[in-house]
Motif scaffolding. Structure first.
Motif, short mmCIF file in Angstrom:
data_model
loop_
_atom_site.label_atom_id
_atom_site.label_comp_id
_atom_site.label_asym_id
_atom_site.label_seq_id
_atom_site.Cartn_x
_atom_site.Cartn_y
_atom_site.Cartn_z
N THR A 129 35.54 -15.49 70.89
CA THR A 129 35.81 -16.52 69.90
C THR A 129 34.49 -17.20 69.55
O THR A 129 33.84 -17.80 70.40
CB THR A 129 36.80 -17.56 70.45
OG1 THR A 129 38.01 -16.90 70.81
CG2 THR A 129 37.07 -18.63 69.40
N LEU A 130 34.12 -17.07 68.30
CA LEU A 130 32.83 -17.59 67.86
C LEU A 130 33.03 -18.89 67.09
O LEU A 130 33.64 -18.91 66.04
CB LEU A 130 32.10 -16.57 66.98
CG LEU A 130 31.83 -15.21 67.63
CD1 LEU A 130 31.16 -14.27 66.64
CD2 LEU A 130 30.96 -15.37 68.86
N ILE A 131 32.55 -19.97 67.66
CA ILE A 131 32.55 -21.26 66.96
C ILE A 131 31.11 -21.53 66.59
O ILE A 131 30.30 -22.02 67.38
CB ILE A 131 33.13 -22.38 67.83
CG1 ILE A 131 34.54 -22.00 68.30
CG2 ILE A 131 33.18 -23.69 67.04
CD1 ILE A 131 35.16 -22.99 69.26
N ILE A 132 30.80 -21.19 65.35
CA ILE A 132 29.41 -21.16 64.89
C ILE A 132 29.12 -22.40 64.07
O ILE A 132 29.90 -22.76 63.19
CB ILE A 132 29.16 -19.90 64.04
CG1 ILE A 132 29.42 -18.64 64.87
CG2 ILE A 132 27.74 -19.89 63.49
CD1 ILE A 132 29.44 -17.36 64.05
N THR A 133 28.00 -23.04 64.35
CA THR A 133 27.62 -24.22 63.57
C THR A 133 26.61 -23.87 62.48
O THR A 133 26.54 -24.56 61.47
CB THR A 133 27.05 -25.33 64.46
OG1 THR A 133 25.91 -24.82 65.17
CG2 THR A 133 28.09 -25.82 65.45
#
Length: 116
Positions: free
Chosen positions: A28-32
């Motif tokens: 799960t990629l929570i990219i800023t």
């Protein structure tokens, strides 16, 4: 484990165009932010373009008006469209993402050579 896979580099003549792609994968990629850096011969690595999840894109002065960064969030992919390329754009281009956790990950780099 987050992986970034880049593609699209190569040899192009001055004035030509290239499009770089970078696909992120790994859980799960929570990219800023999704960014492009480059490192030319005998130069330090520099930020070329930035595409934050919130807010507008940003560019180095040297590429403004010539490069365009964009994202496909459904594919976790960032692109760098480069036009009117110049010999001084010759470099290894790296994509990089920063996660909400603060961790930053890097691609392996792709060579862009601008030469006649």
């Amino acid at each position: 484990q987050v992986q970034l896979v880049e593609s699209g580099g190569g040899l192009v003549q001055p004035g030509g165009s290239l499009r770089l792609s970078c696909a992120a994968s790994g859980g799960t990629l929570i990219i800023t932010t999704m960014d492009w850096y480059r490192q030319g011969p005998m130069k330090e690595r520099e930020l070329v373009a930035s595409a934050p999840t919130v807010g507008g894109t940003n560019y180095a002065d040297s590429v403004k008006g010539r490069f365009t960064v964009s994202r496909d969030n459904a594919k976790n992919t960032v692109y760098l469209q480069m036009t009117d390329l110049k010999p001084e754009d010759t470099a290894v281009y790296y994509c990089s993402i920063r996660m909400l956790s603060g961790n930053r990950f890097w691609g392996q780099g792709t060579q862009v050579t601008v030469s006649s």
